[in-house]
Design a protein around this motif. Structure first.
Motif, PDB file in Angstrom:
ATOM      1  N   TYR A 125       0.789  -1.225   0.000  1.00 42.90           N
ATOM      2  CA  TYR A 125       0.000   0.000   0.000  1.00 42.90           C
ATOM      3  C   TYR A 125       0.825   1.282   0.000  1.00 42.90           C
ATOM      4  O   TYR A 125       0.269   2.371  -0.108  1.00 42.90           O
ATOM      5  CB  TYR A 125      -0.936   0.020   1.212  1.00 42.90           C
ATOM      6  CG  TYR A 125      -1.894  -1.130   1.221  1.00 42.90           C
ATOM      7  CD1 TYR A 125      -2.984  -1.152   0.361  1.00 42.90           C
ATOM      8  CD2 TYR A 125      -1.706  -2.208   2.074  1.00 42.90           C
ATOM      9  CE1 TYR A 125      -3.858  -2.216   0.359  1.00 42.90           C
ATOM     10  CE2 TYR A 125      -2.588  -3.275   2.074  1.00 42.90           C
ATOM     11  CZ  TYR A 125      -3.655  -3.276   1.219  1.00 42.90           C
ATOM     12  OH  TYR A 125      -4.519  -4.323   1.206  1.00 42.90           O
ATOM     13  N   GLY A 126       2.131   1.181   0.160  1.00 42.70           N
ATOM     14  CA  GLY A 126       2.967   2.365   0.246  1.00 42.70           C
ATOM     15  C   GLY A 126       3.373   2.904  -1.111  1.00 42.70           C
ATOM     16  O   GLY A 126       2.874   2.491  -2.167  1.00 42.70           O
ATOM     17  N   PHE A 127       4.308   3.835  -1.068  1.00 42.54           N
ATOM     18  CA  PHE A 127       4.858   4.463  -2.271  1.00 42.54           C
ATOM     19  C   PHE A 127       3.769   5.094  -3.135  1.00 42.54           C
ATOM     20  O   PHE A 127       3.778   4.991  -4.352  1.00 42.54           O
ATOM     21  CB  PHE A 127       5.698   3.464  -3.071  1.00 42.54           C
ATOM     22  CG  PHE A 127       6.842   2.899  -2.290  1.00 42.54           C
ATOM     23  CD1 PHE A 127       7.947   3.677  -2.001  1.00 42.54           C
ATOM     24  CD2 PHE A 127       6.808   1.600  -1.815  1.00 42.54           C
ATOM     25  CE1 PHE A 127       8.997   3.166  -1.275  1.00 42.54           C
ATOM     26  CE2 PHE A 127       7.858   1.083  -1.083  1.00 42.54           C
ATOM     27  CZ  PHE A 127       8.957   1.865  -0.814  1.00 42.54           C
ATOM     28  N   GLU A 128       2.808   5.733  -2.478  1.00 39.57           N
ATOM     29  CA  GLU A 128       1.730   6.491  -3.112  1.00 39.57           C
ATOM     30  C   GLU A 128       0.876   5.661  -4.067  1.00 39.57           C
ATOM     31  O   GLU A 128       0.361   6.165  -5.056  1.00 39.57           O
ATOM     32  CB  GLU A 128       2.308   7.714  -3.827  1.00 39.57           C
ATOM     33  CG  GLU A 128       3.030   8.655  -2.901  1.00 39.57           C
ATOM     34  CD  GLU A 128       3.653   9.816  -3.619  1.00 39.57           C
ATOM     35  OE1 GLU A 128       3.535   9.904  -4.854  1.00 39.57           O
ATOM     36  OE2 GLU A 128       4.272  10.649  -2.948  1.00 39.57           O
ATOM     37  N   ARG A 129       0.721   4.388  -3.794  1.00 33.74           N
ATOM     38  CA  ARG A 129      -0.117   3.537  -4.645  1.00 33.74           C
ATOM     39  C   ARG A 129      -1.602   3.788  -4.431  1.00 33.74           C
ATOM     40  O   ARG A 129      -2.393   3.519  -5.311  1.00 33.74           O
ATOM     41  CB  ARG A 129       0.185   2.067  -4.366  1.00 33.74           C
ATOM     42  CG  ARG A 129       1.497   1.630  -4.924  1.00 33.74           C
ATOM     43  CD  ARG A 129       1.641   0.114  -4.802  1.00 33.74           C
ATOM     44  NE  ARG A 129       2.917  -0.295  -5.300  1.00 33.74           N
ATOM     45  CZ  ARG A 129       3.955  -0.597  -4.545  1.00 33.74           C
ATOM     46  NH1 ARG A 129       3.854  -0.529  -3.244  1.00 33.74           N
ATOM     47  NH2 ARG A 129       5.089  -0.964  -5.080  1.00 33.74           N
ATOM     48  N   CYS A 130      -1.972   4.275  -3.269  1.00 33.51           N
ATOM     49  CA  CYS A 130      -3.388   4.426  -2.937  1.00 33.51           C
ATOM     50  C   CYS A 130      -3.834   5.875  -2.912  1.00 33.51           C
ATOM     51  O   CYS A 130      -4.820   6.211  -2.272  1.00 33.51           O
ATOM     52  CB  CYS A 130      -3.669   3.774  -1.581  1.00 33.51           C
ATOM     53  SG  CYS A 130      -3.389   2.013  -1.584  1.00 33.51           S
ATOM     54  N   GLN A 131      -3.134   6.747  -3.597  1.00 29.59           N
ATOM     55  CA  GLN A 131      -3.565   8.136  -3.617  1.00 29.59           C
ATOM     56  C   GLN A 131      -4.806   8.289  -4.481  1.00 29.59           C
ATOM     57  O   GLN A 131      -4.944   7.662  -5.528  1.00 29.59           O
ATOM     58  CB  GLN A 131      -2.471   9.033  -4.169  1.00 29.59           C
ATOM     59  CG  GLN A 131      -1.510   9.495  -3.124  1.00 29.59           C
ATOM     60  CD  GLN A 131      -0.602  10.564  -3.669  1.00 29.59           C
ATOM     61  OE1 GLN A 131      -0.245  10.544  -4.826  1.00 29.59           O
ATOM     62  NE2 GLN A 131      -0.211  11.489  -2.810  1.00 29.59           N
ATOM     63  N   SER A 180      -6.860  10.689  -6.787  1.00 34.03           N
ATOM     64  CA  SER A 180      -6.777  11.912  -7.569  1.00 34.03           C
ATOM     65  C   SER A 180      -7.996  11.976  -8.475  1.00 34.03           C
ATOM     66  O   SER A 180      -8.018  11.387  -9.561  1.00 34.03           O
ATOM     67  CB  SER A 180      -5.491  11.930  -8.387  1.00 34.03           C
ATOM     68  OG  SER A 180      -5.474  13.075  -9.205  1.00 34.03           O
ATOM     69  N   ASP A 221      -4.063  11.564   0.829  1.00 33.15           N
ATOM     70  CA  ASP A 221      -2.666  11.307   0.495  1.00 33.15           C
ATOM     71  C   ASP A 221      -2.140  10.002   1.071  1.00 33.15           C
ATOM     72  O   ASP A 221      -1.117   9.502   0.630  1.00 33.15           O
ATOM     73  CB  ASP A 221      -1.783  12.450   0.988  1.00 33.15           C
ATOM     74  CG  ASP A 221      -2.127  13.757   0.288  1.00 33.15           C
ATOM     75  OD1 ASP A 221      -2.605  13.697  -0.863  1.00 33.15           O
ATOM     76  OD2 ASP A 221      -1.928  14.820   0.893  1.00 33.15           O
ATOM     77  N   VAL A 222      -2.807   9.455   2.083  1.00 28.85           N
ATOM     78  CA  VAL A 222      -2.351   8.233   2.738  1.00 28.85           C
ATOM     79  C   VAL A 222      -3.488   7.219   2.705  1.00 28.85           C
ATOM     80  O   VAL A 222      -4.642   7.571   2.915  1.00 28.85           O
ATOM     81  CB  VAL A 222      -1.954   8.514   4.203  1.00 28.85           C
ATOM     82  CG1 VAL A 222      -1.477   7.258   4.900  1.00 28.85           C
ATOM     83  CG2 VAL A 222      -0.906   9.588   4.269  1.00 28.85           C
ATOM     84  N   SER A 223      -3.151   5.960   2.451  1.00 28.00           N
ATOM     85  CA  SER A 223      -4.205   4.952   2.435  1.00 28.00           C
ATOM     86  C   SER A 223      -4.722   4.720   3.848  1.00 28.00           C
ATOM     87  O   SER A 223      -4.030   4.969   4.834  1.00 28.00           O
ATOM     88  CB  SER A 223      -3.695   3.644   1.833  1.00 28.00           C
ATOM     89  OG  SER A 223      -2.953   2.916   2.761  1.00 28.00           O
ATOM     90  N   ASP A 246       7.236   5.634   3.916  1.00 26.92           N
ATOM     91  CA  ASP A 246       7.790   4.484   3.203  1.00 26.92           C
ATOM     92  C   ASP A 246       9.157   4.067   3.745  1.00 26.92           C
ATOM     93  O   ASP A 246       9.608   2.961   3.489  1.00 26.92           O
ATOM     94  CB  ASP A 246       7.902   4.817   1.713  1.00 26.92           C
ATOM     95  CG  ASP A 246       6.544   5.079   1.086  1.00 26.92           C
ATOM     96  OD1 ASP A 246       5.550   4.516   1.587  1.00 26.92           O
ATOM     97  OD2 ASP A 246       6.477   5.833   0.104  1.00 26.92           O
TER      98      ASP A 246
END
Length: 185
Positions: free
Chosen positions: A56-62, A64, A140-142, A153
């Motif tokens: 879920y990290g590295f902005e995968r769940c942003q 937009s 910005d965060v899941s 991260d």
């Protein structure tokens, strides 16, 4: 051990505290103070955090909404059935119709669907974290990273280093145990 049955039960007994304090069953922040140190000794904690960050990290769940609108042909989109009932779901989650959990600064410039999604997620965050927490919902965060109190991260790298150190320590202990057994035998 000379007895395989005893070895089987001993292996399970050694792993059980690591699983209990690894964050699967009880979050680190909800553990009593005197038990939190055991979480730092559990290799399962580091493996669990690394798995969550890598998924879920590295902005995968942003989220937009603007990017979604710019890349999709809106005229071809049919509203899903659940979206038609979103106001009903929100009124069930917040039966008094109290909108205090929706921060006015956060909803400025949002259309009605974005406001509804924001309210749904923020109400979910309040239910998951508890009503008295200071956590606020952010796109910005899941939700999963927020729930497990994973701040960034960089925790992936910390977890990987901790697991490597743990592996080295276990290998050294195993070496000395086998060396001791060979000297006796």
């Amino acid at each position: 051990m000379r007895d395989p049955t005893t070895a089987t039960f001993a292996a399970g007994a050694i792993q059980m505290p690591m699983i209990l304090f690894g964050g699967f069953l009880v979050k680190y922040s909800r553990m009593p103070f005197f038990m939190q140190w055991a979480s730092w000794l559990s290799v399962m904690k580091y493996a669990f955090e690394a798995m969550i960050i890598s998924t879920y990290g590295f902005e995968r769940c942003q989220y937009s909404y603007d990017e979604f609108i710019s890349t999709v042909n809106i005229s071809q989109i049919e509203k899903p059935t659940w979206a038609e009932f979103l106001p009903l779901m929100l009124s069930t989650l917040d039966p008094n119709g109290d909108k205090t959990n929706v921060d006015n600064k956060a909803v400025v410039g949002m259309d009605e669907d974005d406001k509804a999604i924001y309210q749904l997620y923020s109400t979910t965050m309040d239910a998951v974290n508890g009503a008295g927490t200071n956590k606020t919902f952010s796109f910005d965060v899941s939700i999963i990273l927020s729930y497990y109190d994973i701040d960034g991260d960089w925790i992936l790298y910390r977890s990987m280093i901790a697991m490597i150190i743990y592996l080295i320590i276990v290998k050294i202990i195993t070496y000395f145990v086998i060396l001791n057994k060979l000297k006796r035998g």
